[in-house]
Structure formats: C-alpha cells, structure tokens
Design a protein around this motif. Structure first.
Motif, PDB file in Angstrom:
ATOM      1  N   HIS A 457      31.134  31.515  44.276  1.00 44.40           N
ATOM      2  CA  HIS A 457      32.436  31.794  44.883  1.00 44.40           C
ATOM      3  C   HIS A 457      32.668  30.929  46.113  1.00 44.40           C
ATOM      4  CE1 HIS A 457      33.374  35.128  42.301  1.00 44.40           C
ATOM      5  NE2 HIS A 457      32.135  35.581  42.476  1.00 44.40           N
ATOM      6  N   ARG A 459      35.359  30.397  49.488  1.00 39.87           N
ATOM      7  CA  ARG A 459      36.355  31.124  50.269  1.00 39.87           C
ATOM      8  C   ARG A 459      36.843  30.254  51.414  1.00 39.87           C
ATOM      9  NH1 ARG A 459      36.773  34.018  46.606  1.00 39.87           N
ATOM     10  NH2 ARG A 459      36.089  36.165  46.303  1.00 39.87           N
TER      11      ARG A 459
ATOM     12  N   GLN B 512      45.892  35.173  41.357  1.00 40.99           N
ATOM     13  CA  GLN B 512      45.303  34.005  42.016  1.00 40.99           C
ATOM     14  C   GLN B 512      46.270  32.835  42.129  1.00 40.99           C
ATOM     15  OE1 GLN B 512      44.301  35.413  39.058  1.00 40.99           O
ATOM     16  NE2 GLN B 512      42.756  34.091  38.117  1.00 40.99           N
ATOM     17  N   GLU B 543      42.839  39.812  42.838  1.00 38.52           N
ATOM     18  CA  GLU B 543      42.775  38.472  43.444  1.00 38.52           C
ATOM     19  C   GLU B 543      44.041  38.106  44.199  1.00 38.52           C
ATOM     20  OE1 GLU B 543      40.860  35.333  41.459  1.00 38.52           O
ATOM     21  OE2 GLU B 543      39.599  36.649  40.258  1.00 38.52           O
ATOM     22  N   SER B 568      38.695  41.050  42.689  1.00 42.01           N
ATOM     23  CA  SER B 568      38.717  39.994  41.677  1.00 42.01           C
ATOM     24  C   SER B 568      39.046  40.603  40.324  1.00 42.01           C
ATOM     25  CB  SER B 568      37.364  39.283  41.606  1.00 42.01           C
ATOM     26  OG  SER B 568      36.427  40.152  40.997  1.00 42.01           O
TER      27      SER B 568
END
Lengths: 596, 596
Positions: A457, A459, B512, B543, B568
């Motif tokens: 992941h 960020r 997302q 997300e 998520s």
C-alpha cells in the motif's frame, strides 16, 4: 435485406411507450386512472386559468394548453405519473420572451407565444431523437434551485397588483406599493379583501387542513382529498360572491367573456425569422421545462420502482409542446404539484393524463360562462400560494454548509435572475456551474506517495507519517482526469518537483485517479516526458486504467517514454527503489521538502 | 502593526521581477542581451510595419507598438526571452473588432484601436492581479490550433490583393481573383512581380537557406544570422528598386509619408461606452494574446530550466498593452518567431527587450523617410510568409488519431473561424471544448469489481475472468468525479443495477477514482441511499479519498448511510461477503448479467 421484426417492435415500443402498457390495460387500472384524473382535473383547471394570465394570454388559452398536450404525452411519454400542462416558471419565461418581440395584449402577442411552444416542441423532440438528454445536466442542482426561487419571487410580485387591486400605473412594484401606503384610498377594497382572504384560505388549507382534519378523526385519504379541493372550492365561492354581489361593477376585475368550446387548430409560425427572434428563448424554456419535469418524474418513478428514459421524456415533452402550439396555446411542462397528486391518487398508467384532458375538454365546453365571472384576484391568489412552495432556502443552507462555491453559484443565479430577468439569470447560472467545476479541476489535488512499510500500500506522505520514500524515486498521484483545463498545471507541478528534488532519477505518475486523458493533456505528457528525458529523469506511468491505456497504446507518448508503464505503484517501487545503489532511509528529508 | 520587511520585499520581487535580475546584472550579460536585441530589432521592424497594416493603421504605428510595450514588459514580465510587440493573429482580431465600430481608414478608427489596447491591458492586468490565469486554460490545444490555422488563412488571403497588386474593388477575394484571371490587364504588373519575388525569396530563405549555407561550409551560427537578415534585406532591396526605378508612379503602392520621430503620448478612451462596444473583443484579444504568449514563453522557459508565473505574465502583458495604448498604438502580445530568435541569440535577461525598444526608437527617428517608399506588396509578402508557418496540420492529424472528439472540435473551430470570423470562431471553440469534456464525463466508465482470488486486489469483471463475486454484495466503481453533469447518470446506473440483481443486499461504491463530489452529486447520493434503504439494500462507500471524506464528514449522507464507510474495497468485501449465509460461487451468474 432481412427485416428484423423483433428490432422494429422494440424500436416501436421505445418510441411509443404506449405500445408497452396499452395491451396490459385492465379494468381495475381504469378505475385508478379515472379517480386520479378527476382529482388532477380539479387542480388543473384553476392552475391552467391562472398560468395563462401569467403567460400574458386570455385565461381560456390555459384550458387549451391542458387538452392536446396531455393526449400527445400519453402517446409518447414514458412516465406514468407526470402531469403535463401549464407550469408557473415556464409561463413566466414565456411571458418574458414574448414581451421582447410583441407588446403584451397586442394582436401580435398570441402568435409569438404559439411560436414559442412550437419551437420548444421541435427543440425538445430533436434533442430526444438525437439522444442529447445529457445536455440538461449542465445545470447544477444549486443553480436550478437559485433560478426557481428567484422565478417564484418574480411571479409572486407580478401577481401582487392583481391580488391587492392596485390601480393600473407605471413604475416599479416597490413604487406602486409605496403609493398604496400613502394613498390607501386608490386601492379597490373589495378586490383586496377577496384576494387576501382567498390566499389565506388556500395557504391555511395547504399547510394545516390535513393535520386538522386528521385530528378530527378524518381518514388520511379523505383529508388529502379535501385539501386538494380547497383551491377550486375557494375559486367557486369567490366567483359566486363576486357574481351574486355584482362586485364587478364595484371595480373587481373579472376574466371577462371567453369563446366557448374546443380550440380550433392553428399552424404555428416556425419561419427562420421566428427562430432568430425566439430560438434562444425557446431553448431556455425547453431546458427548464425538461429539467423540472425530469426531476419530478424521476423522483416519482423511483418511488414506484419504474425506469424512465430521459431521451424518451424529451420526445414526450416535445410532442406535447407541439400539441400545445397546434391548439393555439403556450409552452407546457410537467407540473410538480399535479404530478405528486397524480401519484398519490393512484394513477397507474399515462391514460390518467388522457382522462384529465377529457375533464378539461368538458370544462372548456361547459364552464366558459362561469369563467367569465372569475375575479382575477383569486387566480393571483392561486399563483402566489402555489409558487411560494418553490422558494428553496433549504438547498441554499445545505449547499452553504457543504460547499461555499456551490452556494455562491446559487446566490449569484438567484440575484442575477431577480436583477436581469430569467434568461440572463439562467445563462449566468449555467456558466457559473461550468466555471466552478473547471476551476475546481484546474488545480487538482496531488499527493506524493510513500510506501506503508512491509505492505503493497502507498499513501500520501502528508497524511501518513510512517511511510517509506526514496529520494531518487518520486511517486506522484494526480487526483483528477487530465484534460485541457489542468494540462498546464500538471506541467508546472512536475517542473516544481524537479527543482525541489535535485537528486531525482525516476518520476512515477500514479494514474489510478485518471479517468481520461484528452488531446491537450496528451500533448502536455509528451512535453513532460521530453523535458524529464533532457534532465536525465525517467518518466514512468503506473496503474493506468484499462480504457485510458487502450487509447494511449498507439501514441508517441508510450513509444518515447523515458521509463516504463507499471501494472501497479508497488511494481514500480519494487523495480526502481534502491536499484543500482544501497537503499537508505530518506523519509525525513523528502518529507521536509514538500510543503505544497 | 509590525511591518514585515521580508514579506514586502518578496511581494515586490513577485510584482516586479526586474528586482530579482537587475541586481545580478553583469557586463557579459549585457553583451548577450545586446546581440540578441540587435537581431530581434532587425526582425521586429519589418514585422511591426506589416502587422500595423494588417491591423488597419498606418505602418509607423507598428513601430510605436514596439517601443513602450517592450520597456514596460521588461519591468513587469517574468520571461527572459519573450519578445513582446505586434503579433499577426492579435492584429487580425484588432482589425476585425475595430471595423465593427468605426470605418477602416476613418478618423474614428485609430482611437478605437487604441481603446482596444487599453481595455485589453486592463483585462489582462486585473486577471493577473486576481490570479485568474487559469481562465486561459479553457481553450483546449486542438481548439487553439484550429483557431490559429484559420486565422493564418484569413490573414494570408487578406494580404493577397496587396501582394498581387489587384485593383481596389468590392466583392469577395474569390471573385476578385476570378476577375484577375479573366482580365489580367487590370493587375499592376510591377507590384505583382515585386511581391511574388519578395515572397519567394523570403520563403526560400526561411526554409532552405540555412541548409544551403551550412553545406557551403558556413558555421551554423552565421547561417542562422544570415537567414534572419533575409526579410529586412529583401525589404531594403525591393524598396531601393521601387525608389530608384520610380515605380510608385507606375502604380506600385507605397506606405507614403509618415510623421518622423517618437510617438506623443495619448490618453485612451476607456469610458463605459467603449467597454460596451469593445469589452468582449478586448477579452478575446487578451485571451488569445495570453495563451499564445504563454505557450511560447513556457516552451522556452523549460529549455532554460526557468520557472514562469502565469499570473505575473498576465500582469506583464497587461502593462505592455497599456503601454501600447498610451503611445497611441494597437494591442500587442508575445511573438512566437521573435521569441525563439531571442532565445537562440542568447538573450539572458528581459533587458534584451529594452535594448530592442532602443533599436526601434532609433529606427522611428531615422528611418521614416525610407519607410515612406516601402511598397506595401513587400510587407504583404512578409506577412504571408510568416503566417504560413502557423498552419498546424500536424496537430489535426495527431488529434484525429488519438481522439475523434478533439479533432472534430478542432475542425469545427477552424471552419467556424473561416466562415463566421475570429470572434465567433473562438467562442464556438471554447464552447465545444467544454461540451466535449462534459459529454465525456457525463457518462463515466463504470466497472463491477470482483476479487482476484486469494489477494486483496479487485478487478473489473468484464476485463478479468477469474475473479470472485457475490450475488448479495455488488462492488461498483465509478471512474469519474461526481458532479452535476453525471449526478443523474449515477442514479440511473444504480437503479439499473438494482433491477438486474434482484438478490442484492449490499451495494459498495468504490470511490478510489472520485476526486470531487459537488453539491448536486451529494444530493444524488443521498437520494440513492434513501432509495436503496427503501428497497432493503445497504449502501456502502469504500476507499473514499482524504479530501473527499473531509467534506462529506458533516453531511446527512454519512449520518443516514444505510451501510458503512470502509477503508478499502477489501475491508468491505471481508466484512460483507458471505455474512449471514454460506458462501457460494456465484461468479458465472453475475457475470452473465452485466452486458453494459
């Protein structure tokens, strides 16, 4: 050529939704539709008369606008509940547009109004057939709310002189109201009393009667029915008082004698000269009529779990407007209040509209002697009470809380409509919606990504402290599609990054939020790639979406790309991080340099 | 109040970029700048004279437009290489706009042109101070290319009569050219010969001379210098021939006597009447001038690894235009050809522009007797040869290959500019850019996601076969920000899904790709949530990006949400998949139902 019967039938069902529901029509459906039609007709008649006056044409024309349009909509419309016919805001826009071309009350005025209906009909139908329904989306909700609220105020203030029995005079409404206060003797007292009382009764009926009746033990269905009868009963009573008391001779204005019977058909003037005079106005009337009709139709369809086809609705409304023109009337649209009543009353198919047209036809034939004695003050009261519910402060408050920009666009539309009229207001609103959106997307949110240690992941390093970064590999995520309005911003952003991170060797553009790259942005990406190459920096792409990748495949960008296209940010990181040198912890220094 | 000296100095350096470079000015910089200025001046003088005729004003006004604007830009501009002054497309737009207000050649014409420069100057400066540089992004690259190409054709054809020595006559260019063919004796033969020869020499010089000289062993630097001298040498030779041969008496049109010396300063008319007449035109001239200047300045800045501030460039160009107005001249902008030469010749600071202004001042004082004998045909040749390079077929071909929509917008702008003129063409182009973008985003790409078995990855089930799905849990990804233009589409899409998947219990919106949710879309999401709740379906979000979540936090949507907000898609799946029942493999049936 083989004729595909199936496809033709489907096309026919699409263009004529009636083909879907008529074969399934049953007796109990007839009962539901008839009851709904009865109630809607009793609401429609006073509204039709009042909105005709608002549009600046004789009251009886409002009845005509409630005949053919309803029949035509039954054939072409896809909503089971939308009640087409005269509508307040559309009538106001009609009056505004027509007054620019012909003097209100002159012989030339009615033909202009009829042309407006015809042109709107053509515009709507063509938009529907060309599947241009998406064009109506250009008006944002707050802008529509601001426009409708301002229109409601304009409509209400235009009716105040009729309601209060002010003497005919030039000058602004404010000056006429001031004159009323300084010379109260000039006002027509019977008109004032009748108008104010009628408005008060209808307002109380609308807001409190249902509650009162149910507290008295009345069933909710009956209470709702009684509430809906209030306007027509009020009109009947006020008309009876005026007639019985001979108040017309005391100066109470009445509608006056009208031709009885059904309208004769006319051929509207749709010459190119008319298009030049009225084209823009007709377009605006069409858009507003469509947007308002769709909002109510969609809301009701959802409650009934039905699907609406916006393009078919365009055709339905377009044909209804052509119907209005052919019977010599003004532009029509779906009415919020009547549609809701139609739904509540249990209308099951568009046939309810057909039956309502029948009711109006009966009224046109029989009621004209009564209509002649209708005081205009009571019609003004009908209009004022009904448009007051269009004032939409709630949307403003919600918009203000959620987004200052949307609220500002709404307020600007509201004041522009009040100050410069409906057409300028609406165009301003549409332009503001667009500019606001372009402004928002022209400087998109960007994030430099770091890896959440030990995971796949990544960020934003400004939101998450404990992420891993690399001074030679910068991962930039742009949270917006790339198109002409932000193409230059992207170039500037990457220029800035190159200056800030002198040790940079790989720049990875994380594309998971990029849904579209237009030709301008492609130019910019190629330019960026060339510049980075010159500076010895490899330009990589990661997580490019399928549809975006499909279009990029054959471009110069990919063939000249300094770096590679990676399936995911993690793949890019995995390949580039620490390549060719010892990894070192450079988190702090990178983090300290990103204040943007 | 404490006065922050540091902040004031920084603000001063921002508003007057000269404060940054002047203290560091060195002797060797002076050498570079002087050489560049010399070369630019020799290019600028013929262009200035020619573009003045294009703008419809006396040729000497072109020299005035190359004086004060350059000095002012040196103070306020941020680009080291941009050569401000007369520019072909801006001169064409000036002539078009001024001719709508005053007869070309009349006494009222020049004041209108001066007002245009003043209004453009004000618009640009205000845009810069209000940081509205982003507004220039509204024109997409293909639309600009289409507009500039059409303008080049218009300019070239407007110069053909001067070049060919056609007799003055009314009628379209095509008709005049036809007349030339049918009556070749009406043409002025010396003009035709001089014009065509001059154009041919300059065209050959521009395209082949450098190559030829370098094959003859000439150094590239010298070859480039010689190439740049071709236009002014051609003019000198043609003028000498005309003068020496007394060709003016044979009907070769010359510029004619002009006032010698420097311009006297004027106070331009900037009344509100002028704003009403010229405001829109001045805005369009400003935007085109700015967009073109920025493109070239940015390209050159990149090559030099310098940063440009678009808002400061607006101020610089705005002040330059006010300078143009004050010395009685027409609107100016950055020139592509001269800026490139300025960069090549090694200009190191904006002082090069100042020195070029000095060169032009010298010419204004000394050269006016020579200018009087300049044949207009050679100036026409200068214009035609220079605008031909603006025809941009390459962009059209690239746009066509990459995106039919962009190419169509470019072609529409091109033909609209040719057919209806520069202003209508440009407005059409801007509107088309916007409509195209809105159309693209109004029906965004959507994907139903399935889990790549055994991983935390989710993929579009239409693109990946081996993914795991659940008939009760549908994961929908919308690949676009949600705003007014697609808010209704989202509602329709989810309605459709609910009808197609009757067993649905959880709908997860994977966010997302959603970078923005505006007030209209928030309304739609609340509506969707309410509808799904009614239908017994929980509406989840997953997300959601940081900035989007920040704004959603206090809304009704989150407080009324039927489901939850998941970090998520995997978290959502993990919690919802198989909850309350035995998991089963339902991939095939879901997959078969999604044909959209």
């Amino acid at each position: 050529m083989r004729i595909d019967g199936q496809a033709i039938r489907q096309w026919g069902r699409q263009l004529f939704p009636i083909a879907s529901w008529l074969p399934r029509y049953r007796v109990h459906t007839l009962g539901h539709d008839t009851l709904a039609a009865l109630i809607v007709t009793l609401m429609l008649i006073p509204q039709a008369l009042a909105y005709a006056l608002l549009a600046g044409v004789p009251a009886v024309i409002g009845l005509y606008a409630s005949l053919l349009p309803l029949v035509v909509y039954t054939l072409f419309g896809s909503s089971t509940t939308l009640s087409v016919g005269p509508m307040a805001v559309v009538s106001l826009m009609t009056a505004t547009a027509a007054a620019q071309v012909a003097g209100p009350g002159s012989n030339a005025y009615l033909p202009v109004v009829i042309s407006l209906a015809a042109l709107s009909g053509i515009i709507l139908t063509v938009m529907g057939l060309c599947r241009l329904g998406f064009l109506a989306n250009f008006l944002s909700h707050p802008v529509i709310a601001g426009f409708i609220s301002a229109s409601a105020l304009i409509i209400a203030s235009s009716q105040l002189p009729s309601l209060l029995g002010l003497p005919d005079a030039d000058g602004s409404l404010a000056r006429r109201l001031m004159a009323l206060i300084s010379h109260p003797d000039t006002v027509n007292l019977p008109t004032l009393v009748l108008g104010i009382s009628a408005a008060l009764v209808m307002w109380l009926g609308k807001h409190y009667l249902a509650h009162g009746l149910s507290r008295l033990g009345c069933s909710p269905g009956l209470a709702r029915f009684v509430v809906r009868m209030v306007p027509i009963m009020t009109i009947a009573v006020v008309t009876a008082i005026t007639w019985g008391g001979g108040l017309a001779s005391d100066g109470v204005q009445v509608v006056g004698s009208v031709t009885s019977g059904l309208p004769s058909l006319v051929w509207p003037d749709m010459s190119s000269g008319r298009w030049q005079q009225l084209g823009v106005s007709a377009l605006l009337i069409s858009v507003v009529g469509f947007v308002e009709s769709m909002s109510v139709a969609q809301a009701l369809a959802t409650r009934r779990r039905e699907r609406l086809d916006p393009n078919q609705e365009l055709v339905g409304l377009g044909m209804a407007n052509m119907g209005a023109a052919v019977c010599g009337s003004f532009p029509v649209a779906g009415s919020l209040s009547r549609s809701a009543v139609n739904h509540d009353a249990g209308a099951a198919t568009p046939a309810a509209g057909l039956f309502a047209a029948g009711g109006v036809a009966l009224a046109s034939v029989t009621l004209t002697p009564v209509i002649a004695h209708l005081p205009t003050t009571v019609l003004a009261a009908v209009i004022i009470v009904s448009v007051m519910s269009l004032l939409d402060w709630a949307t403003l408050v919600r918009a203000w809380r959620y987004s200052r920009g949307d609220a500002a666009a709404m307020l600007a539309t509201f004041f522009m409509t009040l100050w410069q009229g409906v057409e300028t207001g609406l165009i301003t609103g549409a332009a503001l919606s667009l500019m606001l959106y372009l402004y928002r997307t022209s400087r998109p949110h960007c994030a430099i990504l770091g890896r959440v240690p030990g995971t796949e992941h990544f960020r934003n390093i400004d939101r998450f402290d404990e992420v891993e970064t690399d001074q030679e590999v910068l991962i930039l995520r742009i949270d917006e599609s790339l198109y002409f309005a932000n193409a230059r911003f992207l170039e500037e952003t990457i220029d800035t990054l190159c200056v800030r991170f002198p040790g940079l060797r790989h720049l990875v553009l994380a594309c998971q939020a990029i849904n579209l790259i237009d030709a301008s942005a492609l130019d910019s990406l190629e330019e960026i790639n060339a510049r980075l190459k010159d500076a010895g920096i490899a330009f990589h792409l990661a997580e490019v979406k399928g549809p975006v990748m499909d279009r990029l495949r054959d471009t110069q960008l990919l063939s000249a790309l300094g770096g590679q296209v990676h399936l995911s940010v993690y793949h890019a990181w995995d390949e580039l991080h620490g390549a060719g040198r010892e990894p070192r912890d450079s988190l702090v220094s990178v983090h300290a340099q990103t204040g943007w």
